[in-house]
Structure formats: structure tokens, C-alpha cells
Design a protein around this motif. Sequence first.
Motif, PDB file in Angstrom:
ATOM      1  N   TYR A  95       0.813  -1.226   0.000  1.00 25.32           N
ATOM      2  CA  TYR A  95       0.000   0.000   0.000  1.00 25.32           C
ATOM      3  C   TYR A  95       0.847   1.277   0.000  1.00 25.32           C
ATOM      4  CZ  TYR A  95      -4.178   2.812   0.966  1.00 25.32           C
ATOM      5  OH  TYR A  95      -5.210   3.708   0.888  1.00 25.32           O
ATOM      6  N   ASN A  96       1.861   1.304   0.848  1.00 25.15           N
ATOM      7  CA  ASN A  96       2.682   2.521   0.967  1.00 25.15           C
ATOM      8  C   ASN A  96       4.031   2.411   0.284  1.00 25.15           C
ATOM      9  OD1 ASN A  96       0.917   4.208   2.474  1.00 25.15           O
ATOM     10  ND2 ASN A  96       1.272   2.873   4.245  1.00 25.15           N
TER      11      ASN A  96
ATOM     12  N   ASN B 224      -3.798   0.488  -2.642  1.00 24.22           N
ATOM     13  CA  ASN B 224      -3.782   1.949  -2.682  1.00 24.22           C
ATOM     14  C   ASN B 224      -4.614   2.428  -3.884  1.00 24.22           C
ATOM     15  OD1 ASN B 224      -3.018   4.666  -3.221  1.00 24.22           O
ATOM     16  ND2 ASN B 224      -1.196   4.358  -1.948  1.00 24.22           N
TER      17      ASN B 224
END
Length: 306
Positions: free
Chosen positions: A115-116, A157
Motif C-alpha cells: 500500500y505505501n 492503494n
Amino acid sequence: VDLRTSLASVQLANPVLTASGCAAAGKELGQFFDVADLGGIVTKSIMMRPRSGRATPRMAETPSGMLNSIGLQGPGIDSFIANDLKWLKDNGARTVVSIAGHNTDEFVNLAKRLYNQPIDLLEVNISCPNVESRGQVFACDPLAASRVISAVRRAANPNVPIFAKLTPDVTDIAAIARSVADAGADGISLINTLLGMVIDLDTLRPALGGITGGLSGPAIRPVAVRCVWQVHQAVPHLPLLGMGGIKTGRDALEFILAGACAVSVGTAVFHDPTAPMRIIGELRDELALRGFASLTDAVGFAHKSA
Ligand code: RRO
């Protein structure tokens, strides 16, 4: 010729990427050229845990193509993020991360883990032919395929497009494509390898440890072009990443004309690691020769009535 293109929201300087599984995470190709000069690197499908893959031998060559039964060998997501992804970012590569899971939860956990992370696009590999049970090839079933894709779309994301990678081993590829598009896929990668096998005439037994394997290379190019054509016809605005036996700019142009926005080069790198870079130049020449001012003008051109 303007070679810029895009895969959903991701802008690419040119339309030539590597294909998943054929260049690991790009480091080996980095000995031959600057990986930032490619449209992008598509990494070998990564799973949650390290895996050693299937029994050897797991590659076989035929005059028309190569078979593999690698079985998702890889370092696992943590090592991938710490080493491979870091290397790709340090070297300025556009990065498409391919993920593979045994079930929907594993796909979701991989999407959360990424996600990050600094990735440009997620390729969701729901079509590996070398999983323990062929029943796990999600992309053979529209419902199973859409379940994985909608779950990954919710977990990933939202700024990162997700592409579903499909198998040609289905009777109606357009139906699978519609199903994953409805489930939230931002694009589709076409195609994974075609299931095949080779018998060794010395041992009189299957040549591959995994018995069956995925066929890639020149043999599957017309199958792949047909899949790109059919999916573009069925879902015209869905971005497609085309692959299957591309080893020249002319091969790449066929996929573009059939409806692909970009292409991946896989098996060809085993004989010529510089193939992806060479193909960028060849594709530019082939487009110019036919009067195209930009790559995007050629995308899907073969569908236009004459
Ligand atoms: O690792 C493999 O055996 C493999 C995978 Br994940 C895939 O998607 N396609 C393929 O031909 N081999």
C-alpha cells in the motif's frame, strides 16, 4: 514518432516493458542497459512467503517456444520490498509489481503490504499455470476471477491501478475480461503462458518435473494477438498490456494494432537480454514507416473499418 503511452493513470515514456517472470526484478538486465529507459519493469510474481518452486528440471525448449514449470519460486514479499523494490526505485525504473496468492486473502495481504510502497502499478496474477492444483487458476472462472480482483481493488492503494493477468486457456477470454473489468480492474495483461508439455524421448517420461508447464515464445504470439483483439473488441476503453512471443518491433506493432497500449517482452530476453531496448527502436521505425506520428494513433488501429 511520439512513443509516450499510458496504462490507466500511469504515464510511460515508451510502450515496452519486461514480462513478469522473465527478468526477475530487473537487476540482471541492468548489466546490459539502464532500466529507467524502458517503459517499465514487470517483476516476477511475488507471494507472501519465500518459495523454492517445483521440482527440476523446470524449463524445456522446443523449436517454437519454451516451457516452464517454475512454480512461483521467489523470495517472499518482505525480502522483495527490502531488496528488489528498493533496487528498482534507486535505479529510476517504472515498476509494475506482479502478485500471486493461493487464495483471495493472500492477494489482499500482498496488496496491503504494498500500500505505501513506491510502485506504479499492480499486476494481479490470477493465471499461473504451475500452481499445485489447476483448480487454483482463478482466471479460468469469471466468478473466481472477479472475487480476487474486487478484493484487491478494495485493499490496494486507490492511486495504484490494478491489471488482471489472464490465461489464454479459456473458451471465452472476453467474458473473463468483462468480469474482471466489472470487478474494478483498471486494465488487463494478456496473456500468461499456454498450458503444454514435452515428453523426453531418452527417458520416455515428461521432460518437466512439474509434468505440464506454461508455453511461451513465438508459438503463442498469434494466440496472444487474438486475445488482445477479442478483449479490445469486447471492452474497447480498457487499457491492455499485451505479451506473448514478442521479439521484434514488428511483433510489438501487431499487438498495438490489435489494441494493446503497451507490450511486455518475456522469453526473448533469454537469448538476447538487450531485446526490450532494441524493440523500442524497431517499433519507432515501424510506426514511422507506416506514417504514424504517435504510438497512441496506432493503438487498436486494426479494428477500424478500411
Ligand atoms: O512461476 C511460474 O511457474 C509461472 C507463473 Br507464476 C506464471 O504466471 N506463468 C508461468 O508461465 N510460470
